[in-house]
Design a protein around this motif. Structure first.
Motif, PDB file in Angstrom:
ATOM      1  N   HIS A 183      10.075  15.067  48.084  1.00 16.19           N
ATOM      2  CA  HIS A 183       9.832  13.682  48.479  1.00 16.19           C
ATOM      3  C   HIS A 183      11.145  13.109  48.974  1.00 16.19           C
ATOM      4  N   GLU A 184      11.152  11.830  49.324  1.00 13.56           N
ATOM      5  CA  GLU A 184      12.347  11.260  49.954  1.00 13.56           C
ATOM      6  C   GLU A 184      13.486  11.030  48.984  1.00 13.56           C
ATOM      7  N   GLU A 201       7.840   9.659  45.215  1.00 11.95           N
ATOM      8  CA  GLU A 201       8.203  10.475  44.055  1.00 11.95           C
ATOM      9  C   GLU A 201       7.188  10.293  42.937  1.00 11.95           C
ATOM     10  N   PHE A 202       6.738   9.066  42.755  1.00  7.28           N
ATOM     11  CA  PHE A 202       5.744   8.798  41.723  1.00  7.28           C
ATOM     12  C   PHE A 202       4.423   9.511  42.016  1.00  7.28           C
ATOM     13  N   LEU A 203       4.082   9.598  43.293  1.00  6.88           N
ATOM     14  CA  LEU A 203       2.823  10.225  43.683  1.00  6.88           C
ATOM     15  C   LEU A 203       2.924  11.741  43.832  1.00  6.88           C
ATOM     16  N   ALA A 204       4.163  12.284  43.838  1.00 11.12           N
ATOM     17  CA  ALA A 204       4.344  13.724  44.054  1.00 11.12           C
ATOM     18  C   ALA A 204       3.684  14.520  42.937  1.00 11.12           C
ATOM     19  N   THR A 205       3.048  15.620  43.320  1.00 11.44           N
ATOM     20  CA  THR A 205       2.372  16.475  42.340  1.00 11.44           C
ATOM     21  C   THR A 205       3.191  17.700  41.969  1.00 11.44           C
ATOM     22  N   PHE A 236      17.716  14.137  31.891  1.00 12.31           N
ATOM     23  CA  PHE A 236      17.729  12.803  31.300  1.00 12.31           C
ATOM     24  C   PHE A 236      16.928  11.826  32.153  1.00 12.31           C
ATOM     25  N   ARG A 237      17.053  11.953  33.465  1.00 14.14           N
ATOM     26  CA  ARG A 237      16.270  11.091  34.358  1.00 14.14           C
ATOM     27  C   ARG A 237      14.780  11.403  34.229  1.00 14.14           C
ATOM     28  N   GLU A 238      14.435  12.671  34.074  1.00 13.77           N
ATOM     29  CA  GLU A 238      13.027  13.031  33.920  1.00 13.77           C
ATOM     30  C   GLU A 238      12.462  12.477  32.620  1.00 13.77           C
ATOM     31  N   ARG A 245       6.062   7.140  34.302  1.00 15.38           N
ATOM     32  CA  ARG A 245       4.821   7.618  34.935  1.00 15.38           C
ATOM     33  C   ARG A 245       3.622   7.370  34.023  1.00 15.38           C
ATOM     34  N   SER A 246       3.795   7.697  32.749  1.00 13.21           N
ATOM     35  CA  SER A 246       2.693   7.531  31.802  1.00 13.21           C
ATOM     36  C   SER A 246       2.274   6.069  31.702  1.00 13.21           C
ATOM     37  N   ASP A 247       3.260   5.167  31.588  1.00 13.11           N
ATOM     38  CA  ASP A 247       2.951   3.743  31.505  1.00 13.11           C
ATOM     39  C   ASP A 247       2.221   3.258  32.758  1.00 13.11           C
ATOM     40  N   LEU A 248       2.701   3.681  33.920  1.00  9.32           N
ATOM     41  CA  LEU A 248       2.084   3.250  35.174  1.00  9.32           C
ATOM     42  C   LEU A 248       0.688   3.828  35.339  1.00  9.32           C
ATOM     43  N   GLN A 249       0.529   5.083  34.958  1.00 10.45           N
ATOM     44  CA  GLN A 249      -0.788   5.714  35.096  1.00 10.45           C
ATOM     45  C   GLN A 249      -1.811   5.062  34.173  1.00 10.45           C
TER      46      GLN A 249
END
Length: 896
Positions: A183-184, A201-205, A236-238, A245-249
């Motif tokens: 992703h970008e 990045e959020f949408l990347a699978t 650490f970033r992951e 991601r979990s909160d947003l999903q």
């Protein structure tokens, strides 16, 4: 021909100053001299001649050296030193093809300051925009620095070589699993990765790129530092993004779970907040319609959201609870690291090349301690306490090794050893300590121990806002320095403030242009006139009326028209043009906000100069790991020599690495890897998951497992033997009991020191609460019977004369924590520590205001968040199910 005004004016005086200094007729002795000489250098044309004069003159090189050291305030560095560096960089950029020849022609005397300058340039943070990577490659390839006659020059050459290896090491040799292209925001160089996620990045699978811990230590040692920093950043970033991601999903309905997220929609741009003196912002919500302040993470996010707010019919903002504030400073710290102090000891624990030489005063103490260690009849007392053999060994370890590891089971005196290390080094040297811990509790406890060993409070400072009555005077904002800002510094501040006011006015204008923009024929024509892609439409719309009967035609003689375009295509064109016109206005806003941010950062640095001076005047700086990352710039300016870490087994490696300023010569880790590991949110990255990423394995534990020499404390002085038998049987078979532990009195009103209460009342699941760190369940647990029993125990112990500040109630589950809090506060208003309060706030079970209310001191905590704290009486509500029911537990570790 030179004019009279040039000769007699400022330019002439600068020229004369330059000549006098480079000819040895005048010395640089004050910051004012330095400022004038640096200005004189940049005033000389052409730059190539000026540089050659300086390089060929020993007086010129000495002047440059004096200038860059004359004033180390951030104002002078930013407005004079860095401009001079930029002048040199500009010259070198135009002469890259000639770089090898001047380097080889430099004298031995000139090589050393040149090497120092190259290293300093290369170590500057990347955000300053000085890209000297190609130049440094050329210098290292030339080899002149590492082959120099002077040892100091060669040493600088080796440091440049090492920094280059760290920055330019390959990210992966496996092209099928390498960074970049997902992703970008996916790059091979982790320093280019934005801290916050982008939409793509959020949408990347595809799975993000990061390595298993073992892979890092399989690479050659020359590349290991760069790869290790890269992997620490990515993992650490992951951990941050996994929870985000979990909160947003959940909030967006893409994943099952209860969401407490606040959603904001139908927002209309109103104005932009620039942080002026008007502080009535908290009343914005009572306006009609209400005004909501949105803070953007960076200029890219600002640009995308401003565009969306004007281009998309419905934009929805979702408020999630991921604690990004705890991640961002550490991630930025990792990005800025191009050197790792103590790297050989940290990344090659079995290396025999690592050595450490204590300063003279400490060497004398080490010699004495070794004599005592060889003859146990002598003994060594400190503050009236005789040290046992394991304590003596640990003290020696801390004084004689570059990376010292001291492991201690509960109650063995880890903080005592730490305070002794600081006491003796403080007494026998002028070295500076940076002390960090995971919790505020441990930080204040240790600072109080330092006060107890007679270290003057005037030589200590505590960063952060939490405190105890004894550590309150140590807070940075309670310290008064003698720093007086110079007129020059005030002039710079006033100039920046004036620039800021001008930019604010310009920003308000472009924001109004963005907000009030509406589509019109004139606006479209203005856009098309300057469009490289659609200029032909402008020509078409501007067709003049021809009276002679002639018609203007386009390609192949066809009449120019736009009416033949299909209605749907016309609509698409209009949408595209509208979006482009909005984008132009967004870019104008973005450009000015970036300039404002830069000015604000410079102002902050200037305003922080007094704080930096205070830190520089102290021998001991204390803070939590989060504060160490937040105050990183000021701590580095204070130049600590030794970093001492308490609770090191609970702290993520990345937190410790970013606390290592370039001046650090020694790292002392005190903790226990057999207790709790560091907390992370992404179970897939844990040691327990078993996939090898091991993010929650502390530096403390990793070094021990890799064979680093360490000492262990073996005698506990806290628990009665009837209680210490439990940790001895479970974890510490060699744990000894101190002689005074037998004197601990029994708890009045109880039959024994350790009591297990068996009951048959089952726990129930609490679906609205999720214990985030337990991936095996979708709900938390609670037990009403046990909560009631705990309340009765607290009442009963109170009747025996025990105050609630001598008790703590523990439980493994957030659901039971909530239940206990609700039940106990009817009589006691239990106090939650910061970590548990945050967990309840995030779960929507407690308001931030309630967390700040002063309460009567009955402590209530989850077990994971009580590491490192102590109490006389512990009541644990475990609510664990088995075939015969649940279990409760009560203990009395000690009595006052």
């Amino acid at each position: 021909m030179t004019s009279q005004s040039d000769v007699s004016g400022r330019a002439g005086r600068l020229r004369k100053l330059f000549n006098d200094v480079t000819n040895g007729k005048r010395k640089i002795s004050t910051p004012a001299d330095a400022q004038l000489f640096l200005e004189a250098v940049q005033n000389r044309q052409p730059p190539s001649l000026c540089i050659e004069i300086i390089i060929s003159s020993s007086s010129g090189l000495e002047a440059v050296r004096s200038c860059v050291l004359a004033d180390l305030t951030s104002a002078f560095i930013q407005y004079h030193t860095l401009k001079f560096i930029g002048y040199i960089y500009s010259w070198s950029s135009h002469n890259r093809q000639r770089f090898g020849a001047p380097l080889r022609s430099l004298s031995e005397e000139a090589l050393r300051p040149f090497a120092w300058l190259v290293l300093e340039l290369f170590l500057l943070p990347s955000k300053l925009g000085l890209d000297v990577l190609k130049d440094v490659h050329a210098i290292v390839k030339d080899g002149s620095l590492t082959q120099a006659t002077s040892h100091e020059t060669r040493e600088l050459g080796y440091k440049i070589q090492k920094a280059l290896q760290i920055r330019s090491c390959p990210s992966s040799t496996d092209l099928t699993n390498s960074p970049g292209g997902r992703h970008e925001n996916d790059f091979a160089d982790f320093r280019e990765i934005a801290i916050y996620t982008t939409m793509d990045e959020f949408l990347a699978t595809e799975k993000p790129f990061y390595r298993r811990a073992g892979e890092v230590f399989e690479v050659e040692s020359a590349e290991r530092t760069g790869i290790h920093l890269d992997n620490q950043f990515r993992l650490f970033r992951e951990d941050m993004l996994g929870e985000l991601r979990s909160d947003l999903q959940i909030a967006s309905g893409r994943k099952k779970g209860r969401s407490f997220a606040l959603k904001l929609g139908k927002l209309t741009p109103f104005s932009i907040e620039t942080g002026d003196k008007n502080r009535g912002k908290k009343y914005l919500l009572v306006k009609s319609p209400p005004i909501v302040l949105l803070q953007f993470t960076d200029s890219q996010a600002l640009s995308k959201d401003l565009l969306a707010l004007r281009s998309v019919e419905s934009v929805q903002f979702i408020l999630v609870d991921t604690p990004v504030f705890a991640y961002e400073p550490v991630l930025n710290g990792l990005k800025d690291m191009v050197d790792l102090p103590l790297q050989e000891a940290l990344l090659d624990p079995k290396s025999t090349n690592v050595s450490y030489h204590p300063v003279a005063g400490v060497r004398a103490l080490v010699s004495k301690l070794r004599s005592v260690a060889e003859d146990e009849t002598i003994g060594f007392r400190s503050n009236g306490v005789k040290m046992d053999q394991s304590q003596l060994d640990s003290l020696l370890n801390a004084l004689t090794t570059p990376v010292s590891i001291i492991q201690g089971p509960p109650g063995t005196g880890k903080s005592f050893i730490g305070s002794q290390v600081v006491k003796w080094v403080h007494k026998l040297s002028d070295q500076k300590f940076l002390f960090i811990s995971y919790t505020n509790y441990a930080l204040d406890q240790f600072l109080e121990e330092l006060l107890d060993v007679q270290i003057p409070s005037a030589e200590m400072v505590r960063l952060g806002s939490k405190f105890t009555p004894r550590t309150s005077p140590l807070l940075l904002f309670n310290q008064k320095g003698e720093y007086k800002r110079s007129k020059q510094s005030w002039a710079v501040i006033e100039s920046l403030k004036a620039d800021r006011e001008d930019l604010v006015e310009e920003l308000e204008r472009v924001v109004a242009d963005y907000r009030d923009f509406s589509i019109s024929f004139d606006a479209v024509m203005e856009h098309l006139e300057f469009s490289s892609e659609d200029r032909h439409f402008f020509d078409a719309f501007c067709l003049p009326t021809e009276s002679s009967g002639w018609k203007r035609v386009g390609r192949k003689g066809k009449k120019i028209t736009v009416r033949e375009i299909k209605p749907t295509d016309r609509k698409e064109l209009l949408v595209r043009w509208t979006k482009a016109m909005i984008q132009d206005r967004v870019e104008a806003v973005q450009a000015i906000t970036q300039k404002l941010d830069d000015i604000q950062e410079r102002l902050d640095d200037l305003y922080n100069e007094d704080k930096v001076r205070i830190l520089q005047s102290k021998r001991i700086i204390g803070c939590t790991t989060t504060a160490a990352a937040m105050y990183n710039k000021m701590i580095r300016a204070a130049k600590p020599d030794i970093v001492l870490v308490e609770e090191a087994g609970e702290i993520l490696e990345s937190h410790i690495l970013t606390a290592l300023a370039p001046t650090v010569r020694q790292l002392i880790l005190i903790g226990d890897h057999k207790q709790l590991r560091p907390k992370i949110n992404n179970y897939a990255l844990t040691v327990e998951k078993g996939d090898g990423y091991d993010l929650n394995r502390s530096l403390f534990e990793r070094l021990i497992l890799q064979g680093h020499v360490h000492t262990a404390l073996c005698k506990q002085h806290r628990m009665h033997p009837e209680i210490s038998m439990i940790p001895r049987a479970l974890t510490y078979p060699d744990l000894l009991d101190g002689p005074r532990t037998l004197e601990r009195p029994v708890v009045d009103g109880l039959q024994d020191r350790v009591i297990f209460v068996h009951h048959g009342h089952p726990e129930v699941g609490v679906n609205e609460i999720i214990d985030r760190r337990d991936p095996t369940t979708n709900s938390s647990k609670q037990n009403d019977f046990e909560a009631s029993m705990v309340l009765k125990c607290v009442r009963y112990l109170g009747q025996q004369g025990y105050k609630t500040d001598k008790m703590v109630v523990l439980t493994p589950y957030l659901g039971q924590l909530r239940l206990l809090r609700d039940l106990l506060r009817e009589e006691n208003d239990p106090v939650l520590n910061d970590l548990d309060a945050f967990d309840l706030i995030r779960a929507g079970l407690m308001t931030p205001a309630a967390a700040k209310v002063e309460k009567r001191p009955l402590r209530l905590s989850t077990i994971d968040n009580y590491q490192g704290e102590e109490s006389d009486i512990v009541i644990a509500s475990l609510t664990r199910s088995n075939d015969s029911g649940d279990i409760g537990f009560m203990a009395a570790p000690r009595a006052t």
